[in-house]
Enzyme design. Structure first.
Site, short mmCIF file in Angstrom:
data_model
loop_
_atom_site.label_atom_id
_atom_site.label_comp_id
_atom_site.label_asym_id
_atom_site.label_seq_id
_atom_site.Cartn_x
_atom_site.Cartn_y
_atom_site.Cartn_z
N ASP A 170 0.72 -1.50 -0.33
CA ASP A 170 -0.33 0.11 -0.03
C ASP A 170 1.07 1.18 0.16
O ASP A 170 1.00 2.37 0.88
CB ASP A 170 -0.83 -0.57 1.55
CG ASP A 170 -1.80 -1.46 0.98
OD1 ASP A 170 -2.31 -1.49 1.08
OD2 ASP A 170 -0.99 -1.72 1.65
N TYR A 200 -2.11 4.16 -6.10
CA TYR A 200 -3.69 4.79 -6.13
C TYR A 200 -3.69 6.14 -6.98
O TYR A 200 -4.69 6.30 -6.28
CB TYR A 200 -2.82 5.82 -4.80
CG TYR A 200 -3.07 4.32 -3.38
CD1 TYR A 200 -4.03 4.37 -2.38
CD2 TYR A 200 -2.03 3.59 -3.03
CE1 TYR A 200 -4.27 3.69 -1.68
CE2 TYR A 200 -2.33 2.77 -2.10
CZ TYR A 200 -3.44 2.47 -1.30
OH TYR A 200 -3.09 1.49 -0.42
N HIS A 324 -3.37 -10.09 -1.20
CA HIS A 324 -3.41 -8.55 -0.20
C HIS A 324 -4.22 -8.17 0.61
O HIS A 324 -4.23 -7.73 1.51
CB HIS A 324 -4.39 -7.55 -1.36
CG HIS A 324 -4.58 -5.95 -1.11
ND1 HIS A 324 -3.40 -4.79 -1.31
CD2 HIS A 324 -5.10 -5.33 -1.27
CE1 HIS A 324 -3.97 -4.11 -1.02
NE2 HIS A 324 -5.25 -3.94 -0.72
N HIS A 334 -11.58 -2.45 7.28
CA HIS A 334 -11.73 -3.75 6.67
C HIS A 334 -11.08 -4.91 7.68
O HIS A 334 -10.66 -6.23 6.84
CB HIS A 334 -10.55 -4.01 5.29
CG HIS A 334 -10.17 -2.83 4.91
ND1 HIS A 334 -10.74 -2.64 3.93
CD2 HIS A 334 -9.15 -1.72 4.61
CE1 HIS A 334 -11.09 -0.90 3.46
NE2 HIS A 334 -8.81 -0.92 3.63
N HIS A 361 -3.70 -3.43 2.37
CA HIS A 361 -4.37 -3.33 2.07
C HIS A 361 -4.98 -2.44 4.00
O HIS A 361 -5.64 -1.52 3.80
CB HIS A 361 -6.08 -4.89 2.49
CG HIS A 361 -7.28 -4.74 1.82
ND1 HIS A 361 -8.04 -2.70 1.11
CD2 HIS A 361 -8.28 -4.59 1.93
CE1 HIS A 361 -8.65 -3.47 1.55
NE2 HIS A 361 -8.90 -4.59 1.69
N VAL A 362 -4.95 -3.70 4.49
CA VAL A 362 -5.18 -2.00 6.50
C VAL A 362 -3.93 -1.27 6.65
O VAL A 362 -2.58 -1.77 6.48
CB VAL A 362 -4.91 -3.51 7.28
CG1 VAL A 362 -5.50 -2.55 8.52
CG2 VAL A 362 -6.47 -4.28 7.34
#
Length: 486
Positions: A170, A200, A324, A334, A361-362
């Site tokens: 991320d 992103y 992910h 999430h 993801h987090v």
């Protein structure tokens, strides 16, 4: 008498190893929620005119250069780059001496459109037949606009081949992202295991500038080139790579990502570049797709079933999973999104003795104990995760630094399965020492400084379950020797 003292010292050190292993990974003591709070840099993307995104000088100069492993066993790389003005040559010249390129390989070129954005010319070139443990120099582009880089091939596949992986997820392209990337580059990591959510760019879906989604893919490619042109990044895709935007006429999932970032999926007999496997040094690495069908009898499910059977722990004792979406996550962000994939694959992770599962993801950091939740069958069995020495360690490293900011709301109380958690930006490293032990570190970005915050010794699940095997003395000495320096 000296022999007795040496034996006693060895026993003490071995006891210390056992204590660290038990206390740091298998302990059932209460987990830790870090109380650290930092003065966070703004979670906004770096301006387009910043030097971090500088376009290389020269007409049609190659940019956004990156490499990934190009085969199953680490004797090939895929070199990728973009030319902005015209296709130009897709040739890679390479050799083992600087400024001397005895070999060449021809690649392919493609491009794509996304709404009103038209990409540059994207080149992918497979360079294979490489020697292990060798530094190669390579040159791309033509005349005065050509550029030169280098990379190291891994050691040959061997159970005791040492190797250091970086783990980043991320990332995005903020000042926090830059801090993470620069800190990783100082770590001595040899290959990045990337956990999804790259640029992103999809955050610019409703931008006033119609081409911003595409432009932010370009800036990110130039941003990570400082590392990705010199060592392989092993890619996995996240939700921000999907880019499903019907109102813009864009309905092909992963369109930008799949054009720009290729993987050696066919080398592991995968039908999709979104899930695949590689072997590198002493590790077997399996990349899974959290956003492709994975229920029983789907292509990814069938492939993973076969790939687990291909794993040879006598040659690659370390078995690592990348995905992910985390399976175990105690953050409000999430929360429980990984339940469906957990229900399908967790029992396989235990059956095949997976060592560690990395996810992103987090936007925070979290490490689990060795736990599992495979005994519940709707009508009976344990309904909650329980200690399981055969289970992998689950680690969330979704804290690269993107513009969405940190996920600072952890669930309270901290679940029993959670060993350590903190909402800070950072990166991790996994340093494999030999077939039995690896050293793991998570490093926090503390106001621009790298701070080692969480670490432990990881003991190979395969060799832990084969304790009756008599290891040669040098295996023990190498592990013990490293412990004494920490």
């Amino acid at each position: 008498m000296p022999k007795v003292s040496r034996t006693q010292s060895l026993l003490v050190l071995l006891a210390f190893i056992s204590f660290v292993l038990l206390s740091s990974v298998n302990s059932r003591n209460a987990g830790i929620t870090s109380t650290f709070i930092r003065s966070e840099w703004p979670s906004v993307d770096i301006p387009l005119d910043n030097d971090a995104f500088a376009v290389p000088k020269g007409h049609n100069a190659p940019q956004q250069v990156h490499i990934t492993q190009g085969d199953y066993d680490g004797k090939a790389v895929i070199i990728s780059w973009v030319t902005a003005d015209e296709p130009g040559p897709s040739k890679v010249q390479y050799g083992t001496s600087k400024n001397r390129y005895d070999f060449s390989a021809e690649g392919t070129v493609t491009n794509y459109t996304f709404y009103k954005y038209k990409s540059g010319y994207i080149h992918h070139c497979l360079v294979d037949g490489l020697k292990y443990n060798t530094k190669y120099y390579y040159k791309i582009g033509s005349s005065d606009s050509s550029r030169e880089f280098w990379f190291h091939t891994p050691p040959k596949i061997d159970p005791d081949a040492p190797y250091k992986f970086g783990i980043i997820g991320d990332l995005g392209q903020t000042y926090n992202s830059l801090s993470t990337l620069e800190h990783y580059m100082q770590s001595g990591g040899q290959t990045v295991l990337f956990l999804g959510d790259l640029s992103y760019a999809d955050r610019y879906e409703y931008s006033d500038v119609d081409v911003d989604v595409g432009l932010r893919w370009d800036t990110w490619g130039r941003f990570v080139e400082r590392s990705a042109a010199y060592q392989p990044w092993i890619w996995s895709a996240g939700n921000h790579e999907i880019e499903y935007m019907p109102h813009m006429g864009e309905v092909i999932p992963f369109k930008s990502y799949l054009h720009r970032y290729t993987t050696p999926h066919m080398a592991s007999k995968s039908s999709s570049p979104l899930w695949y496997a590689i072997r590198r040094a002493s590790a077997h690495i399996i990349v899974l797709s959290s956003y492709s069908p994975f229920v029983k009898y789907t292509p990814q499910w069938m492939w993973l079933k076969e790939e687990f059977e291909r794993v040879d722990r006598e040659k690659t004792p370390w078995l690592i999973i990348l995905m992910h979406v985390p399976i175990y996550n105690s953050n409000e962000a999430h929360y429980m999104e990984g339940e469906s994939i957990r229900a399908e694959f967790e029992s396989w992770f235990i059956r095949y003795k997976v060592d560690v599962v990395f996810a992103g993801h987090v936007h925070a950091y979290e490490r689990s104990y060795r736990i599992s939740n495979i005994r519940y069958n709707v009508t009976s069995g344990d309904r909650y995760p329980v200690p399981d020495k055969l289970a992998p360690v689950y680690i969330t490293v979704g804290d690269g630094g993107n513009q969405e900011g940190l996920a600072g709301r952890f669930r309270d109380p901290q679940p029993d399965y959670s060993a350590f958690r903190e909402a800070s930006y950072g990166h991790s490293t996994l340093e494999i020492k030999n077939r039995t032990h690896a050293i793991y570190h998570w490093n926090r970005n503390d106001d621009g400084k790298k701070v080692a915050t969480d670490s432990f010794i990881l003991h190979s699940q395969y060799w832990a379950s084969n304790r009756r095997r008599k290891l040669k003395k040098h295996y023990l000495r190498s592990a013990v020797g490293h412990i004494t320096t920490y």
